[in-house]
Motif scaffolding. Structure first.
Motif, PDB file in Angstrom:
ATOM      1  N   LEU A 178       0.837  -1.195   0.000  1.00  0.00           N
ATOM      2  CA  LEU A 178       0.000   0.000   0.000  1.00  0.00           C
ATOM      3  C   LEU A 178       0.870   1.242   0.000  1.00  0.00           C
ATOM      4  CD1 LEU A 178      -2.691  -1.059   2.647  1.00  0.00           C
ATOM      5  CD2 LEU A 178      -2.836  -1.226   0.144  1.00  0.00           C
ATOM      6  N   LEU A 179       0.418   2.296  -0.700  1.00  0.00           N
ATOM      7  CA  LEU A 179       1.134   3.561  -0.737  1.00  0.00           C
ATOM      8  C   LEU A 179       1.108   4.201   0.648  1.00  0.00           C
ATOM      9  CD1 LEU A 179       2.513   5.821  -2.423  1.00  0.00           C
ATOM     10  CD2 LEU A 179       0.208   6.776  -2.787  1.00  0.00           C
ATOM     11  N   ILE A 180       2.305   4.577   1.137  1.00  0.00           N
ATOM     12  CA  ILE A 180       2.372   5.184   2.471  1.00  0.00           C
ATOM     13  C   ILE A 180       2.872   6.624   2.438  1.00  0.00           C
ATOM     14  CG2 ILE A 180       2.633   2.979   3.681  1.00  0.00           C
ATOM     15  CD1 ILE A 180       5.647   3.587   3.862  1.00  0.00           C
ATOM     16  N   ASP A 181       3.645   7.014   1.402  1.00  0.00           N
ATOM     17  CA  ASP A 181       4.173   8.373   1.389  1.00  0.00           C
ATOM     18  C   ASP A 181       4.873   8.618   0.056  1.00  0.00           C
ATOM     19  OD1 ASP A 181       4.730  10.921   2.294  1.00  0.00           O
ATOM     20  OD2 ASP A 181       5.492  10.230   4.252  1.00  0.00           O
ATOM     21  N   SER A 182       5.372   9.849  -0.090  1.00  0.00           N
ATOM     22  CA  SER A 182       6.132  10.222  -1.274  1.00  0.00           C
ATOM     23  C   SER A 182       7.202  11.223  -0.886  1.00  0.00           C
ATOM     24  CB  SER A 182       5.204  10.818  -2.350  1.00  0.00           C
ATOM     25  OG  SER A 182       4.603  12.022  -1.865  1.00  0.00           O
ATOM     26  N   THR A 183       8.169  11.437  -1.782  1.00  0.00           N
ATOM     27  CA  THR A 183       9.219  12.428  -1.545  1.00  0.00           C
ATOM     28  C   THR A 183       9.106  13.525  -2.591  1.00  0.00           C
ATOM     29  OG1 THR A 183      10.805  11.264  -2.919  1.00  0.00           O
ATOM     30  CG2 THR A 183      10.733  10.676  -0.583  1.00  0.00           C
ATOM     31  N   ALA A 184       9.768  14.646  -2.319  1.00  0.00           N
ATOM     32  CA  ALA A 184       9.555  15.842  -3.130  1.00  0.00           C
ATOM     33  C   ALA A 184      10.443  15.933  -4.350  1.00  0.00           C
ATOM     34  CB  ALA A 184       9.749  17.100  -2.267  1.00  0.00           C
ATOM     35  N   SER A 185      11.620  15.301  -4.353  1.00  0.00           N
ATOM     36  CA  SER A 185      12.529  15.447  -5.493  1.00  0.00           C
ATOM     37  C   SER A 185      13.251  14.139  -5.768  1.00  0.00           C
ATOM     38  CB  SER A 185      13.543  16.562  -5.241  1.00  0.00           C
ATOM     39  OG  SER A 185      14.604  16.114  -4.415  1.00  0.00           O
ATOM     40  N   ILE A 186      13.918  14.092  -6.936  1.00  0.00           N
ATOM     41  CA  ILE A 186      14.623  12.888  -7.335  1.00  0.00           C
ATOM     42  C   ILE A 186      15.856  12.653  -6.481  1.00  0.00           C
ATOM     43  CG2 ILE A 186      16.120  13.972  -9.064  1.00  0.00           C
ATOM     44  CD1 ILE A 186      15.510  11.507 -10.855  1.00  0.00           C
ATOM     45  N   ASN A 187      16.353  13.672  -5.815  1.00  0.00           N
ATOM     46  CA  ASN A 187      17.532  13.526  -4.966  1.00  0.00           C
ATOM     47  C   ASN A 187      17.183  13.170  -3.532  1.00  0.00           C
ATOM     48  OD1 ASN A 187      19.443  14.214  -7.024  1.00  0.00           O
ATOM     49  ND2 ASN A 187      18.812  16.371  -6.797  1.00  0.00           N
ATOM     50  N   ASP A 188      15.905  13.157  -3.234  1.00  0.00           N
ATOM     51  CA  ASP A 188      15.452  12.791  -1.887  1.00  0.00           C
ATOM     52  C   ASP A 188      15.284  11.268  -1.865  1.00  0.00           C
ATOM     53  OD1 ASP A 188      14.496  12.716   0.634  1.00  0.00           O
ATOM     54  OD2 ASP A 188      12.727  13.965   0.270  1.00  0.00           O
ATOM     55  N   THR A 189      16.352  10.524  -1.436  1.00  0.00           N
ATOM     56  CA  THR A 189      16.395   9.066  -1.620  1.00  0.00           C
ATOM     57  C   THR A 189      16.419   8.300  -0.293  1.00  0.00           C
ATOM     58  OG1 THR A 189      18.791   9.136  -1.767  1.00  0.00           O
ATOM     59  CG2 THR A 189      17.555   9.266  -3.839  1.00  0.00           C
ATOM     60  N   SER A 190      15.838   8.856   0.721  1.00  0.00           N
ATOM     61  CA  SER A 190      15.732   8.111   1.983  1.00  0.00           C
ATOM     62  C   SER A 190      14.429   8.466   2.664  1.00  0.00           C
ATOM     63  CB  SER A 190      16.919   8.413   2.897  1.00  0.00           C
ATOM     64  OG  SER A 190      16.934   9.785   3.258  1.00  0.00           O
ATOM     65  N   TYR A 191      13.989   7.530   3.546  1.00  0.00           N
ATOM     66  CA  TYR A 191      12.700   7.716   4.211  1.00  0.00           C
ATOM     67  C   TYR A 191      12.695   6.879   5.488  1.00  0.00           C
ATOM     68  CZ  TYR A 191       7.619   7.633   4.960  1.00  0.00           C
ATOM     69  OH  TYR A 191       6.360   7.748   5.491  1.00  0.00           O
ATOM     70  N   THR A 192      12.119   7.435   6.553  1.00  0.00           N
ATOM     71  CA  THR A 192      11.960   6.701   7.804  1.00  0.00           C
ATOM     72  C   THR A 192      10.487   6.415   8.018  1.00  0.00           C
ATOM     73  OG1 THR A 192      13.926   7.702   8.785  1.00  0.00           O
ATOM     74  CG2 THR A 192      12.342   6.699  10.290  1.00  0.00           C
ATOM     75  N   ASP A 193      10.155   5.145   8.046  1.00  0.00           N
ATOM     76  CA  ASP A 193       8.776   4.692   8.255  1.00  0.00           C
ATOM     77  C   ASP A 193       8.582   4.453   9.744  1.00  0.00           C
ATOM     78  OD1 ASP A 193       6.223   3.918   7.682  1.00  0.00           O
ATOM     79  OD2 ASP A 193       6.760   1.916   6.939  1.00  0.00           O
ATOM     80  N   SER A 194       7.560   5.059  10.351  1.00  0.00           N
ATOM     81  CA  SER A 194       7.399   5.012  11.805  1.00  0.00           C
ATOM     82  C   SER A 194       6.013   4.516  12.185  1.00  0.00           C
ATOM     83  CB  SER A 194       7.669   6.392  12.413  1.00  0.00           C
ATOM     84  OG  SER A 194       6.810   7.357  11.848  1.00  0.00           O
ATOM     85  N   LEU A 195       5.817   4.436  13.519  1.00  0.00           N
ATOM     86  CA  LEU A 195       4.558   3.953  14.114  1.00  0.00           C
ATOM     87  C   LEU A 195       4.214   2.544  13.624  1.00  0.00           C
ATOM     88  CD1 LEU A 195       2.421   7.248  13.898  1.00  0.00           C
ATOM     89  CD2 LEU A 195       3.818   6.411  15.806  1.00  0.00           C
ATOM     90  N   LEU A 196       5.240   1.692  13.632  1.00  0.00           N
ATOM     91  CA  LEU A 196       5.095   0.324  13.112  1.00  0.00           C
ATOM     92  C   LEU A 196       5.166  -0.703  14.231  1.00  0.00           C
ATOM     93  CD1 LEU A 196       7.598   0.624  10.130  1.00  0.00           C
ATOM     94  CD2 LEU A 196       5.094   0.828  10.009  1.00  0.00           C
TER      95      LEU A 196
END
Length: 859
Positions: free
Chosen positions: A519-537
């Motif tokens: 399932l889609l959980i989020d998105s980033t703003a640019s092509i150089n934004d290449t990391s993400y922290t998934d929380s409340l898991l």
């Protein structure tokens, strides 16, 4: 009258007067068509024998009457030996799982055979088993190219090889066997030839080695040659041979040269050999075997040098039709002209290898790689098999290596439909290949009999970097509600920026415990934004799966450029047991993890310390204390096979804790029993295994079943672990089966031991006299003390055969009166028949007792 006397005289004359003196021989067969086979019998006989055999009687083995087979050739071999060849066609009724045993029984053997008593009057016997099996195809028996007549010397090693050549390429298995007589029966008094060390047959090469003869004379021994195809026995030949041993100073020649080898189709195989006779005798150096009889590419053997020191060169260029799963057997033979003629054999196997597919190339497609190669020149191949490995293998197969061995790391991924299909597209079974991975391939050709060719050269390819490549899915925090996972990826650099000019956005998808329902959980703003922290898991109980998609947002549109491969977090499972915890972890990632570091929480500092590193996905932590909590975490270390991506790739699992418990059952004791009938008790004893078993046994539960079909019930519980003896007494029946189980300090009970069973020992006997009256002594006809009797049926008759008493009571208690009239029977002898139903472990069994009872009143 004169004719009758002559017939009688002939009948009583020794069999040997009218018989051919057979020395050796064998029966072979060749398929003609359908169920018709050409049967060939070869016998080696004493040439000076007055009897001759232009035909032999033969049993075809299919139930048809005794028939004859005609001689087609006779050849004098010298030394009073003649070779007879007989041949006829015979049609069998059809396929059968039971072999057709073709046999010859002919009077008689040569006289004076040392290891066959009275050999001249023993029937000479040969047999061959023909198995017609439609599931393994047409079969021809091997042909034995070396004659079974040889000389040997006392005290010197003797070697013989039958020179078996199987045109079908079937596997042959050799065993030494006794010579047989009529019906295939053993010959009374037969013994194998005596040896100072041994006499044996190599089951693979067929070399018969006698190490060494100790007495002069003629000997008979047999070699059985069994044929196998795809593991199924399809035929058998019993060859009878004769060896003449003399006391001699002559030494056999010595063959030296290469042993087992291989050759690729189209290559030239040259093997150099030497045959040396140290006595200076002239040596004849020959070779037999499959390569010499190849219909398309026969081998050549040439000799040169001195007569007693002969050099031989074996040359062969095999063709495609020589490819087969089995090896070719080559038998070299050197025979001298000494007295007697002595021989040496040298046997080797030659494996003809199918050539590798040539000129493989790769072409990178979208999410797939296309593989092409040249068609094999051997047209009887049926398909190609394709193997794949991530990253170069560095494997350089040796000359005789075929197929793709598992140790290379290659995995089978698919095959073509025919040898004309020389293109294969690897799309990872439709799932698509992973960007960032170098894929390497090899191809082999496959043949109808299961033969695999040599492997092709290794070719590699990798997808262009036009999609995100996930590199991290690492657990930052372990919690049921506030868990965190760090996701990182490498941005695509090779997508079509003209078609997709931007701007760009990554969409991040997550699956909880599944890789299919993301399932889609989020998105980033640019092509150089290449990391993400998934929380409340809930990272404590669930493994997380992630995918990153790249979209082009030009002019407000949303066009998918590409999707990453799904990657999961490392998920750690703990399995507690007795004083240990097993760690198992799983991960589904597009890169290759090469090692894992195991961390364990320090109970004092509460920090996680590294305790070991492993390349497996399992680790067992031992020497733990039951009831104590232990916590662990796993760090994975890996990389992609493509350069210019982050390396090493490091990710952490969640933290997980467990408490070791004693849930390991003790080993089953080993139980034994002794029954004591006289006192009606069973003595049971047992021992405890010591290897690989827990040593915390506290006691035992002993169980019994009174019959073989009943359930076990508890007999006794022994609470002292060192008490390994028990007497089971005061039983109505001692019969039954016992098992025993050990239990430990927390109540874990072992599996039942193997059962031990005992049976009753019934006893029921009757007196032969009784004195009915009222004096209280011996007033009743009753049995002596008895045991294990379920019931009886007794009938007592007077001397006229009239029934006077009957009963089903085991005690009987006859008072001497006629049962019907109540009148006391007269003194005298009475006859009884008593059927006793005795109790055994498997049920009741009747026993009939008959006897006489003397009745004496008031005595």
């Amino acid at each position: 009258m004169r004719k009758i006397l002559l017939n009688i005289l002939i009948f009583f004359l020794p069999l040997s007067i009218f018989a051919t003196h057979n020395r050796a021989g064998e029966i072979t067969f060749k398929h003609i068509s359908g169920f018709t086979y050409e049967i060939t019998v070869i016998t080696y006989v004493k040439e000076s024998s007055p009897a001759d055999r232009p035909e032999l009687e033969i049993y075809w083995g299919d139930g048809t009457p005794l028939d004859t087979i005609n001689r087609i050739s006779e050849i004098s071999l010298g030394s009073d030996i003649k070779k007879n060849t007989y041949s006829e066609n015979h049609t069998y009724p059809g396929a059968s799982p039971i072999p057709y045993t073709i046999r010859i029984e002919d009077p008689n053997r040569n006289a004076g055979i040392i290891n066959i008593p009275n050999s001249v009057n023993v029937i000479f016997y040969l047999e061959t088993m023909l198995i017609i099996n439609p599931f393994v195809g047409i079969n021809n028996s091997p042909v034995l190219l070396n004659p079974p007549i040889d000389n040997a010397c006392v005290g010197k090693t003797y070697i013989h090889n039958p020179g078996a050549w199987d045109i079908d390429g079937d596997s042959l298995y050799y065993t030494i066997s006794e010579s047989k007589q009529n019906g295939g029966n053993s010959i009374p008094g037969y013994t194998f030839p005596q040896a100072s060390n041994y006499i044996t047959v190599n089951p693979i090469t067929g070399d018969l080695v006698w190490e060494t003869p100790i007495a002069i004379g003629e000997y008979n021994v047999s070699i059985r040659i069994d044929e196998y195809r795809m593991g199924v026995k399809i035929g058998s030949i019993l060859r009878d041979m004769q060896i003449t041993v003399t006391s001699c100073s002559n030494n056999p020649p010595i063959i030296s040269g290469p042993t087992d080898t291989c050759v690729v189709v189209g290559d030239t195989l040259n093997l150099n050999y030497n045959a040396l006779d140290i006595d200076g005798n002239t040596v004849t150096f020959t070779v037999t075997g499959g390569p010499m009889f190849s219909s398309t590419n026969p081998a050549n053997f040439s000799t040169s040098g001195a007569s007693s020191n002969v050099n031989g060169i074996f040359s062969w260029i095999p063709g495609c039709l020589n490819i087969r799963s089995g090896d070719y057997i080559l038998s070299l033979k050197a025979i001298d002209n000494g007295s007697p003629n002595l021989v040496d054999f040298h046997t080797l196997f030659i494996n003809v290898l199918a050539p590798a597919p040539k000129n493989p190339v790769t072409t990178v497609l979208s999410n797939a790689i296309e593989l092409k190669w040249d068609k094999t020149p051997c047209n009887h191949a049926i398909k190609y098999k394709i193997y794949r490995k991530q990253g170069p293998s560095g494997w350089n197969p040796n000359y005789c290596e075929t197929g793709i061995p598992t140790y290379t790391g290659f995995q089978f991924i698919g095959e073509t439909n025919s040898i004309n299909d020389t293109v294969y597209v690897d799309s990872n079974q439709g799932l698509g290949l992973n960007s960032g991975v170098t894929y390497c391939y090899r191809i082999i050709a496959f043949y109808p009999d299961g033969t695999e060719s040599k492997a092709s050269e290794e070719v590699c390819g990798q997808l262009i970097k036009d999609v995100p490549i996930i590199t991290h899915t690492s657990v930052l925090n372990t919690s049921t509600t506030n868990g965190k996972i760090f996701i990182d990826w490498s941005k695509p650099t090779e997508f079509d920026s003209v078609l997709y000019p931007g701007p760009y956005r990554y969409l991040i998808y997550r699956g909880i415990g599944t890789s299919t329902s993301l399932l889609l959980i989020d998105s980033t703003a640019s092509i150089n934004d290449t990391s993400y922290t998934d929380s409340l898991l809930d990272t404590k109980n669930y493994q997380m799966y992630y995918r990153v998609d790249l979209y082009n947002l030009t002019s407000g549109t949303r066009d998918l450029i590409g999707k990453s491969t799904v990657a999961s977090s490392v998920f750690l499972n703990l399995i507690p047991s007795d004083n240990q915890i097993t760690l198992q972890w799983n991960e589904s990632v597009p890169w290759t993890n090469t090692e894992h570091v195991i961390f364990k929480q320090n109970p004092i500092t509460l920090q996680f310390d590294s305790i070991t590193t492993t390349t497996n996905n399992l680790f067992v932590d031992t020497a733990l204390v039951n009831g104590t909590t232990y916590c662990y975490q796993v760090k994975s270390i890996g990389s992609y096979s493509t350069p210019n991506l982050i390396s090493p790739i490091i990710n952490f699992s969640q933290e997980n804790c467990a408490v070791p418990i004693d849930n390991v059952k003790p080993c089953s004791p080993i139980l034994s029993i002794e029954a004591v009938c006289d006192t009606q008790l069973n003595k049971l004893s047992w021992t405890n295994p010591t290897v690989g078993c827990d040593n915390d046994i506290m006691g035992y539960n002993l169980y019994k079943s009174d019959t073989v079909n009943e359930e076990y019930y508890l007999v006794a519980t022994i609470t002292n672990a060192s008490d390994t003896f028990y007497i089971h007494e005061k039983q109505k029946y001692i019969a039954g089966c016992y098992v025993i189980a050990a239990f430990d300090s927390v109540g874990n009970e072992s599996a039942y031991s193997d059962s031990v069973c005992v049976d009753n020992c019934p006893e029921y006997s009757l007196p032969n006299v009784f004195t009915p009256g009222n004096d209280g002594y011996n007033d009743f006809f009753r049995p002596f003390p008895y045991r294990y009797v379920e019931s009886i049926e007794i009938k007592i008759f007077n001397r006229w055969g009239n029934l006077v008493f009957e009963s089903n009571d085991p005690e009987i208690m006859w008072n001497g009166k006629n049962q019907k009239s109540g009148v006391m029977c007269s003194d005298g002898v009475y006859f009884y028949v008593c059927t006793v139903e005795e109790k055994y472990i498997d049920g009741k069994k009747p026993k009939v007792i008959k006897g006489f009872i003397t009745l004496l009143r008031n005595k």
